[in-house]
Design an enzyme around this catalytic site. Structure first.
Site: not given
Ligand SMILES: C[S@@+](CC[C@H](N)C(=O)[O-])C[C@H]1O[C@@H](n2cnc3c(N)ncnc32)[C@H](O)[C@@H]1O
Length: 229
Positions: A65
């Site tokens: 993000s």
């Molecule tokens: C926008 S990214 C944000 C990552 C983190 N906040 C960062 O800034 O590095 C969203 C993350 O949510 C994960 N994600 C999506 N659905 C998920 C689920 N059901 N369980 C666990 N992780 C999930 C994705 O793989 C991704 O890494």
């Protein structure tokens, strides 16, 4: 997408934090301190300008993000990230926010990341090992797990703070259940149009919800759906 500055000309983590303060995104001294301590460059994939105010691809249809979203979420959760508290980071991706949470709650607290892409969990652990949060990973007060974050992580519940880093069609019931009375969750909710919702569990167990701002996140979904794009 909201962006507070452009160009890849910010060369230092501290300068990124100063820009967030200058643009009025960040007013908390504690959040400034933790974002200065955790160098974002350790979490952004090589070849990207690490301090640019934009989400960046990290593979697997996921992103890290933007700095202004990290700052916003840390500020919204600050009162629930005091030393000794428990924090859950759902969709922990690169591990950046999990590391920030860990530094805020300290060795007496607990910071837990849950991410459903095993490769991202492995690389996030490597990122954290290079960061200022490495001692907390070593002592076990910070941990990152492979799992479906919609189910939370019951082992260390209840949580004072829950951050969800991907947009849910609706707030998962398990996450509400794992929130402590007095706890706060910050979660993007919606499909195409999304709101960053602030969910407070009151001391009597009732829930109050408000919308903070419009956002655009990748979806909180199944691993298969995410990998298919
Ligand atoms: C926008 S990214 C944000 C990552 C983190 N906040 C960062 O800034 O590095 C969203 C993350 O949510 C994960 N994600 C999506 N659905 C998920 C689920 N059901 N369980 C666990 N992780 C999930 C994705 O793989 C991704 O890494």
């Amino acid at each position: 997408m909201l962006r507070f500055w452009s160009g890849g000309n910010i060369a230092r983590n501290k300068a990124m934090v100063e820009q967030l303060q200058r643009y009025g995104v960040m007013s908390s001294k504690k959040v400034a301190e933790v974002m200065e301590t955790v160098d974002r460059a350790l979490f952004v994939p090589d070849g990207n300008p690490p301090y640019f105010d934009s989400p960046m691809a990290i593979g697997y249809n996921a992103t890290i993000s933007a700095p202004h979203m990290h700052a916003t979420c840390l500020q919204l959760l600050e009162k629930n990230l005091q030393p000794g508290m428990h924090a859950l980071d759902v969709g922990s991706g690169t591990g950046y926010l999990t590391a920030c949470f860990a530094l805020m709650v300290g060795a007496e607290g607990r910071a837990v990341g849950v991410e459903h892409i095993p490769e991202l969990v492995a690389s996030s652990i490597q990122n954290i090992q290079k960061s200022a949060a490495a001692p907390l990973l070593k002592d076990g007060s910070l941990s990152v797990h492979v799992g479906d974050g919609r189910l939370g992580w019951p082992e260390f519940a209840p949580y004072d703070a829950i951050h969800v880093g991907a947009a849910a069609p609706e707030i998962p019931q398990q996450l509400i259940e794992q929130l402590k009375p007095g706890g706060r969750m910050v979660i993007p909710v919606g499909n195409i149009f999304q709101d960053l919702q602030v969910v407070d569990k009151n001391l009597d167990g009732s829930i109050s919800i408000r919308s903070e701002t419009s956002v655009r996140y990748v979806p909180l979904t199944s691993r298969e759906a995410q990998l298919q794009g």
